[in-house]
Design an enzyme around this catalytic site. Structure first.
Site, PDB file in Angstrom:
ATOM      1  N   GLU A  88       0.946  -1.180  -0.108  1.00 41.67           N
ATOM      2  CA  GLU A  88      -0.095  -0.061   0.107  1.00 41.67           C
ATOM      3  C   GLU A  88       0.920   1.224  -0.025  1.00 41.67           C
ATOM      4  OE1 GLU A  88      -0.775  -2.464   2.185  1.00 41.67           O
ATOM      5  OE2 GLU A  88      -2.758  -3.109   1.760  1.00 41.67           O
ATOM      6  N   PHE A 109     -11.778  -7.924  13.817  1.00 41.93           N
ATOM      7  CA  PHE A 109     -10.759  -8.140  12.720  1.00 41.93           C
ATOM      8  C   PHE A 109     -10.444  -7.177  11.808  1.00 41.93           C
ATOM      9  CE2 PHE A 109      -9.258 -10.576   8.939  1.00 41.93           C
ATOM     10  CZ  PHE A 109      -7.909 -10.858   9.277  1.00 41.93           C
ATOM     11  N   GLN A 110      -9.245  -6.747  11.767  1.00 45.64           N
ATOM     12  CA  GLN A 110      -8.660  -5.643  10.616  1.00 45.64           C
ATOM     13  C   GLN A 110      -9.437  -4.410  10.858  1.00 45.64           C
ATOM     14  OE1 GLN A 110      -8.402  -7.308   6.811  1.00 45.64           O
ATOM     15  NE2 GLN A 110      -6.439  -8.231   7.273  1.00 45.64           N
ATOM     16  N   LYS A 116     -17.900  -1.489   5.460  1.00 38.24           N
ATOM     17  CA  LYS A 116     -18.253  -2.265   4.507  1.00 38.24           C
ATOM     18  C   LYS A 116     -19.762  -2.358   4.238  1.00 38.24           C
ATOM     19  CE  LYS A 116     -17.192  -7.286   3.126  1.00 38.24           C
ATOM     20  NZ  LYS A 116     -16.551  -8.217   3.344  1.00 38.24           N
ATOM     21  N   MET A 134      23.782   9.762   3.789  1.00 34.89           N
ATOM     22  CA  MET A 134      23.533  10.793   4.700  1.00 34.89           C
ATOM     23  C   MET A 134      23.655  10.801   5.727  1.00 34.89           C
ATOM     24  SD  MET A 134      23.039  14.016   4.092  1.00 34.89           S
ATOM     25  CE  MET A 134      22.296  14.800   2.751  1.00 34.89           C
TER      26      MET A 134
END
Ligand SMILES: Cc1ncc(C[n+]2csc(CCOP(=O)(O)OP(=O)(O)O)c2C)c(N)n1
Lengths: 165, 581
Positions: B70, B132-133, B182, B492
């Site tokens: 993602e 869940f999630q 959802k 760096m």
């Protein structure tokens, strides 16, 4: 110069708006002394009163940052003009048969009232500006304050400033 | 955490071609709205909570790009947005999918990039149960979005999407997140798309106050040593042409911040270069000596002021032009504040502005640049210098490619040695400084412009943060040129440890890395390698002549530092020019 400032923020009456405002203050390192929210004169809009401390530049930044929030309609720095500011406190003080009369003498000049009486304590209700409430608390402290609850400041500009605007 | 203001009176909305009033699901609505907003590409990654959206995507005209992470998706959407000026769109599932967007959202927020991020969430009956999630993504992204929404009712969805695109792209652009549970995706309702956005509380100022503009014109007339500092705001506003006209007409030299690099041609006579920590001598001298500083869309970042705002441009009257009023006075108090869109402000000023009495000053600035140009010395052992690689890339592309970078030394060398001349051609995470940004951003830019030359330049550290997106380059045969300046370390960080931590090189060694050429090959991409100047020229020529993706690993001098340098906390006159001296 560090100073107290009272800011009025008119916002959409939405879940989460208080979080957005408080979060912005925290994120930018602005101090919140108190914050109150409630209904405003218009349906669908709430008014938040925020008391903060900082110099003029800090307050200017706060005002500008508030304006960036999509749910904010209007921001006013109330303390830059004449305003009325009030706070409510409920103070539970230890009270015995012998101190009750004394306590009454103390709270009377503050136009505070006893709103609950228990066997060992009383609950005092007081409204006024912050300094007045601070003063009463100071006077009651020697008797033993068991619990204290303050609302934070709510405020409104005086009519005079409206005419000016 | 949501903003579901009074439901839009959808029925009053107009009815464009797409079957208005038809009963559809939330996810179908969403995709139709995206098409109505002119979206062509979406970048994303599926999961349980967005299955309804992915099911609708199966039969949609929208082109969906399946990245491998993602974070890759959102940086790609960001690169797409930076390259085109159009909003980038990304879709992720609830919970881990949504939280994987966080770095990309913060990156876009810091650089004012318009993004619309769509996340799924668990059904509302499960919200707040640690299902869940489940993640409270609107809460998590509150401080890093321009605005965000949690959609409670399907009827609100079209209005929210319309608003999201409007907010993301207008005023000071930024990321807007829409979290759709959802049950809203699967619910059904008649579809109406609002014609316009009604947001009483959101009215960005585009047109400047004329009196303030007049004040600026007067200040220009009086100035002897004027300078323009231009930042990302010029690019965002699409004001590149106006800026050239303004600078030429007034004869004022131009300093470009990192974010402003492609906002003014690096080859222009009046271009001084980049200021600040790793900026050029001339730009910093100009800031020290100027008597009128006109800041256009830059925010006086501490990489330029070094945090020493009191000592910054001490002799100058400062004009600050910005679309975001909160930027004005945030870091530096200006003499003349001008709130407005850079393009509009400049267009307002151009017809009336006079040439400044600045010939001597312009000559002085040029002399500084000639005295102290960016420079590096050849390696005595004949090793490849990273600066040479960037120079070579510049010479072979004439400054016309879209170049993306990661964060680190290579980013600064690109900023120093590549002279950008095409608009929106430098894509880099300036504000947040996000490693892993450059390569996926290049993918996004290449999707936007399949026929343009897109070059991604990374260090060996940053590239490994999103290398999984090699799969996208391969799958779509994107002709992106992937450059890795491999110094076998986190360069760096190494530089700071050398200069400020007494050569205590703590945890920066990347010698045990992957074989980048084989890695590319494993993904089905051509891999090339060079460790001398001659090899470098040959493989780079080969890379440019290759159709499709190529990865080129340049093995460069590991101990090279970025100079000039002003250490954080020092003032611009305390500039270290280089270790050659
Ligand atoms: C996500 C992230 N983590 C850590 C850093 C801190 N950081 C800045 S530059 C740098 C080193 C980059 O090394 P490399 O990618 O090899 O590039 P180089 O400096 O060698 O060109 C690091 C670790 C960062 N900017 N971003």
């Amino acid at each position: 110069m560090e100073q107290k400032h009272t800011i009025s923020v008119l916002v959409n009456d939405q879940p989460g708006v208080l979080t957005r405002v408080a979060n912005l203050m925290g994120q930018r390192g602005f101090n919140i002394d108190s914050i109150t929210v409630g209904q405003s004169e218009e349906k669908g809009l709430s008014r938040m009163i925020i008391v903060t401390s900082g110099d003029e530049a800090t307050v200017e930044q706060i005002v500008k940052q508030f304006h960036k929030l999509i749910d904010v309609l209007k921001v006013q720095q109330l303390s830059s003009g004449p305003m009325v500011a009030r706070e409510l406190a409920l103070i539970k003080v230890e009270a015995t048969a012998s101190t009750r009369a004394e306590l009454n003498l103390i709270i009377d000049p503050f136009r505070a009232s006893v709103v609950d009486v228990g066997p060992n304590s009383i609950v005092v209700q007081v409204t006024g500006d912050t300094q007045k409430i601070d003063a009463l608390i100071e006077l009651l402290t020697p008797y033993g304050i068991k619990e204290l609850s303050r609302t934070g400041v709510t405020a409104i500009s005086r009519s005079a400033s409206l005419v000016k605007a | 955490m949501s903003t579901d203001t009074a439901m839009v009176e959808n029925k009053k909305a107009s009815m464009p071609a797409m079957g208005m009033g038809e009963v559809v699901t939330g996810s179908e609505m969403l995709l139709r709205c995206l098409l109505l907003e002119g979206v062509e590409h979406v970048f994303g990654y599926p999961g349980g909570a967005v299955l309804p959206i992915y099911d609708s995507l199966y039969s949609s005209q929208l082109k969906h790009v399946l990245t491998r992470h993602e974070q890759g998706a959102i940086h790609a959407a960001d690169g797409y947005a930076r390259a085109t000026g159009k909003p980038g769109v990304v879709i992720a599932t609830s919970g881990p999918g949504a939280t994987n967007l966080v770095t990309g959202i913060a990156t876009a927020q810091m650089d004012s990039v318009p993004l619309v991020c769509i996340t799924g969430n668990v059904a509302q009956s499960l919200i707040g149960t640690d299902a869940f999630q489940e993640a409270n993504i609107t809460g998590i992204t509150l401080p890093i979005t321009k605005h965000n929404y949690f959609v409670r009712n399907i009827e609100d969805l079209p209005r929210i999407i319309k608003e999201a695109f409007h907010i993301a792209t207008t005023g000071r652009p930024g990321p807007v997140l829409i979290d759709i549970p959802k049950d809203v995706n699967t619910a059904k309702a008649p579809f109406y798309y609002p014609e316009s956005v009604k947001l009483r509380t959101y009215n960005p100022t585009v047109k400047p106050n004329y009196m303030q503009v007049d004040k600026m014109l007067k200040a220009i007339a009086k100035a002897k040593k004027p300078v323009i500092v231009t930042g990302g705001g010029t690019v965002t506003a699409g004001a590149e042409q106006e800026l050239i006209e303004f600078a030429e007409k007034t004869n004022i030299p131009v300093i470009t911040t990192l974010m402003g690099l492609a906002g003014f041609p690096g080859t222009h006579e009046l271009c001084i270069g980049m200021p600040g920590m790793h900026g050029c001598y001339a730009a910093n001298q100009a800031l020290l000596n100027t008597d009128l500083l006109i800041n256009i869309g830059a925010r006086f970042d501490d990489r330029i002021t070094m945090g020493r705002t009191k000592e910054f441009a001490q002799n100058a009257k400062i004009v600050h032009i910005d679309i975001d009023p909160a930027e004005i006075g945030k870091n530096i108090n200006p003499y003349i504040p001008i709130v407005g869109d850079a393009k509009t402000v400049l267009a307002t000023a151009i017809p009336k502005v006079q040439r400044a009495d600045s010939d001597e000053w312009v000559a002085q600035v040029k002399a500084w640049n000639q005295e102290q140009p960016y420079r590096y010395s050849k390696s005595p052992e004949g090793r490849l210098k990273p600066q040479r690689v960037v120079e070579m890339i510049y010479e072979t592309t004439a400054g016309n490619a879209i170049v993306t970078t990661d964060v680190g030394q290579h980013q600064m060398w690109v900023a120093q040695y590549y002279k950008f001349s095409a608009v929106r051609s430098f894509l880099s995470s300036g504000g947040l400084g996000t490693m892993g940004f450059g390569f996926p951003a290049a993918i996004g830019a290449q999707f936007a412009y399949p026929d343009r030359l897109v070059i991604s330049v990374s260090g060996d550290g940053g590239f490994q943060m999103n290398l999984q997106e090699l799969a996208i380059a391969a799958a779509h045969n994107l002709p992106v040129k992937i450059v890795i300046l491999n110094n076998n370390c986190l360069g760096m960080v190494r530089q700071w440890q050398e200069l400020f931590y007494d050569n205590r090189y703590s945890h920066i060694d990347l010698t045990e890395s992957v074989d980048f050429v084989k890695l590319a090959e494993a993904y089905g991409i051509k891999g090339l390698r060079a460790s001398t100047e001659e090899q470098a020229e040959n493989v780079w020529r080969e890379a440019l002549n290759t159709n499709g993706p190529v990865l080129v690993e340049f093995k460069v001098e590991p101990g090279e530092n970025v100079f000039p340098m002003v250490a954080a906390g020092n003032t611009l006159d305390q500039m270290v020019l280089g270790d050659e001296e």
